[in-house]
Design a protein around this motif. Sequence first.
Motif, mmCIF file in Angstrom:
data_model
loop_
_atom_site.group_PDB
_atom_site.id
_atom_site.type_symbol
_atom_site.label_atom_id
_atom_site.label_comp_id
_atom_site.label_asym_id
_atom_site.label_seq_id
_atom_site.Cartn_x
_atom_site.Cartn_y
_atom_site.Cartn_z
ATOM 1 N N ARG A 131 -6.760 -3.129 -9.266
ATOM 2 C CA ARG A 131 -7.159 -4.216 -8.361
ATOM 3 C C ARG A 131 -6.535 -4.003 -6.989
ATOM 4 N NH1 ARG A 131 -4.288 -8.710 -11.949
ATOM 5 N NH2 ARG A 131 -4.785 -7.090 -13.464
ATOM 6 N N ILE A 132 -7.128 -4.633 -6.001
ATOM 7 C CA ILE A 132 -6.568 -4.665 -4.648
ATOM 8 C C ILE A 132 -6.325 -6.122 -4.292
ATOM 9 C CG2 ILE A 132 -6.939 -4.157 -2.204
ATOM 10 C CD1 ILE A 132 -8.826 -1.904 -3.045
ATOM 11 N N ILE A 133 -5.120 -6.420 -3.861
ATOM 12 C CA ILE A 133 -4.774 -7.779 -3.446
ATOM 13 C C ILE A 133 -4.467 -7.766 -1.950
ATOM 14 C CG2 ILE A 133 -3.175 -9.718 -3.739
ATOM 15 C CD1 ILE A 133 -2.795 -8.869 -6.624
ATOM 16 N N ASP A 134 -5.154 -8.609 -1.217
ATOM 17 C CA ASP A 134 -4.964 -8.692 0.229
ATOM 18 C C ASP A 134 -3.903 -9.736 0.570
ATOM 19 O OD1 ASP A 134 -7.024 -6.841 0.489
ATOM 20 O OD2 ASP A 134 -8.549 -8.403 0.647
ATOM 21 N N PHE A 135 -2.964 -9.354 1.442
ATOM 22 C CA PHE A 135 -1.939 -10.266 1.934
ATOM 23 C C PHE A 135 -2.081 -10.390 3.439
ATOM 24 C CE2 PHE A 135 -0.070 -9.170 -2.113
ATOM 25 C CZ PHE A 135 0.584 -10.330 -2.494
ATOM 26 N N GLY A 136 -2.078 -11.616 3.934
ATOM 27 C CA GLY A 136 -2.201 -11.832 5.368
ATOM 28 C C GLY A 136 -3.633 -11.647 5.829
ATOM 29 N N ASP A 137 -3.918 -12.169 7.001
ATOM 30 C CA ASP A 137 -5.257 -12.083 7.563
ATOM 31 C C ASP A 137 -5.247 -11.207 8.804
ATOM 32 O OD1 ASP A 137 -6.408 -13.918 5.708
ATOM 33 O OD2 ASP A 137 -5.544 -15.583 6.846
ATOM 34 N N GLY A 138 -6.200 -10.293 8.895
ATOM 35 C CA GLY A 138 -6.376 -9.508 10.106
ATOM 36 C C GLY A 138 -5.252 -8.528 10.378
ATOM 37 N N PRO A 139 -5.026 -8.189 11.663
ATOM 38 C CA PRO A 139 -4.018 -7.205 12.034
ATOM 39 C C PRO A 139 -2.638 -7.526 11.448
ATOM 40 C CG PRO A 139 -5.365 -7.761 13.919
ATOM 41 C CD PRO A 139 -5.750 -8.718 12.822
ATOM 42 N N SER A 140 -1.975 -6.466 10.978
ATOM 43 C CA SER A 140 -0.637 -6.541 10.381
ATOM 44 C C SER A 140 -0.634 -7.151 8.983
ATOM 45 C CB SER A 140 0.348 -7.292 11.280
ATOM 46 O OG SER A 140 0.454 -6.642 12.531
ATOM 47 N N GLY A 141 -1.788 -7.524 8.475
ATOM 48 C CA GLY A 141 -1.870 -7.909 7.072
ATOM 49 C C GLY A 141 -1.736 -6.656 6.224
ATOM 50 N N SER A 142 -1.928 -6.796 4.925
ATOM 51 C CA SER A 142 -1.746 -5.636 4.057
ATOM 52 C C SER A 142 -2.666 -5.707 2.854
ATOM 53 C CB SER A 142 -0.290 -5.562 3.592
ATOM 54 O OG SER A 142 -0.054 -4.349 2.915
ATOM 55 N N ASN A 143 -3.039 -4.537 2.364
ATOM 56 C CA ASN A 143 -3.849 -4.415 1.158
ATOM 57 C C ASN A 143 -3.008 -3.707 0.103
ATOM 58 O OD1 ASN A 143 -5.933 -3.304 3.648
ATOM 59 N ND2 ASN A 143 -6.359 -5.271 2.687
ATOM 60 N N VAL A 144 -2.657 -4.420 -0.952
ATOM 61 C CA VAL A 144 -1.823 -3.848 -2.004
ATOM 62 C C VAL A 144 -2.729 -3.326 -3.106
ATOM 63 C CG1 VAL A 144 0.084 -4.226 -3.590
ATOM 64 C CG2 VAL A 144 0.007 -5.468 -1.429
ATOM 65 N N VAL A 145 -2.613 -2.029 -3.361
ATOM 66 C CA VAL A 145 -3.481 -1.340 -4.315
ATOM 67 C C VAL A 145 -2.709 -1.070 -5.600
ATOM 68 C CG1 VAL A 145 -4.891 0.722 -4.719
ATOM 69 C CG2 VAL A 145 -4.727 -0.263 -2.401
ATOM 70 N N PHE A 146 -3.221 -1.571 -6.709
ATOM 71 C CA PHE A 146 -2.624 -1.324 -8.016
ATOM 72 C C PHE A 146 -3.480 -0.318 -8.774
ATOM 73 C CE2 PHE A 146 -1.094 -5.434 -6.751
ATOM 74 C CZ PHE A 146 0.206 -5.488 -7.217
ATOM 75 N N GLY A 147 -2.836 0.666 -9.389
ATOM 76 C CA GLY A 147 -3.571 1.688 -10.121
ATOM 77 C C GLY A 147 -3.011 1.932 -11.499
ATOM 78 N N ARG A 148 -3.894 2.142 -12.454
ATOM 79 C CA ARG A 148 -3.513 2.507 -13.821
ATOM 80 C C ARG A 148 -3.355 4.022 -13.891
ATOM 81 N NH1 ARG A 148 -5.038 0.100 -18.810
ATOM 82 N NH2 ARG A 148 -5.036 -1.816 -17.564
ATOM 83 N N ILE A 149 -2.201 4.490 -14.340
ATOM 84 C CA ILE A 149 -1.963 5.929 -14.455
ATOM 85 C C ILE A 149 -2.720 6.468 -15.664
ATOM 86 C CG2 ILE A 149 -0.241 7.740 -14.760
ATOM 87 C CD1 ILE A 149 1.832 5.779 -13.547
#
Length: 202
Positions: A139-157
């Motif tokens: 899954r990808i979880i977005d934190f913050g809106d627009g510039p300087s926000g972040s997209n946290v990417v979770f991956g199954r190994i």
Amino acid sequence: MTLDFEALSQRDAYAWMIHTITPRPIAWISTISAAGQTNLAPFSFFQGVCSKPPTLMFSGAVNRHGVKKDSVINVGQVPEFVVNIVPFALAEPMNLTATPLPHGESEFEKFGIASAPSLKVRPPRVAAAPVAFECRLDRIIDFGDGPSGSNVVFGRILCAHVDDAVLGADGQIDPAKLDTIGRMGGDNYVRTRELFTVVRPR
């Protein structure tokens, strides 16, 4: 000194975080777009999450124009990626791949970094990386809106490639042979060869 993070500017908050949350491991992420264009970029907001299921994460900041990292864009198109672990010997080529390139231009090709095919995912891995984790997007979880926000990417190994050269006589990783680097604040890094042992209480 006490810092009120609710009152700090984003830039100041970021500066304090990257200078104190150290050393940070580096995920050298390889991805591929729907058009088949490869990408390779380093991320130091990276960590293992859990072993059941085996999961890791990396976080890509949105730039000042509100544009996501190419790695995040690619994972959204092809939900797979490889986390290549960075030893001291690969510090320079890793740093080169932080160069902002036009979307779709391959860092593998631009900087002459040899790739190797993965077994279970479409993105290639870095051939010289001592360890590479092939991952499927969870899954990808977005934190913050627009510039300087972040997209946290979770991956199954799904699987890992481990170079026999970094194993000790017991068949396990020898930290001195692995010789990873960690990110400090600014342009500073640390080499993780100075070890000490503390026996965990039972």
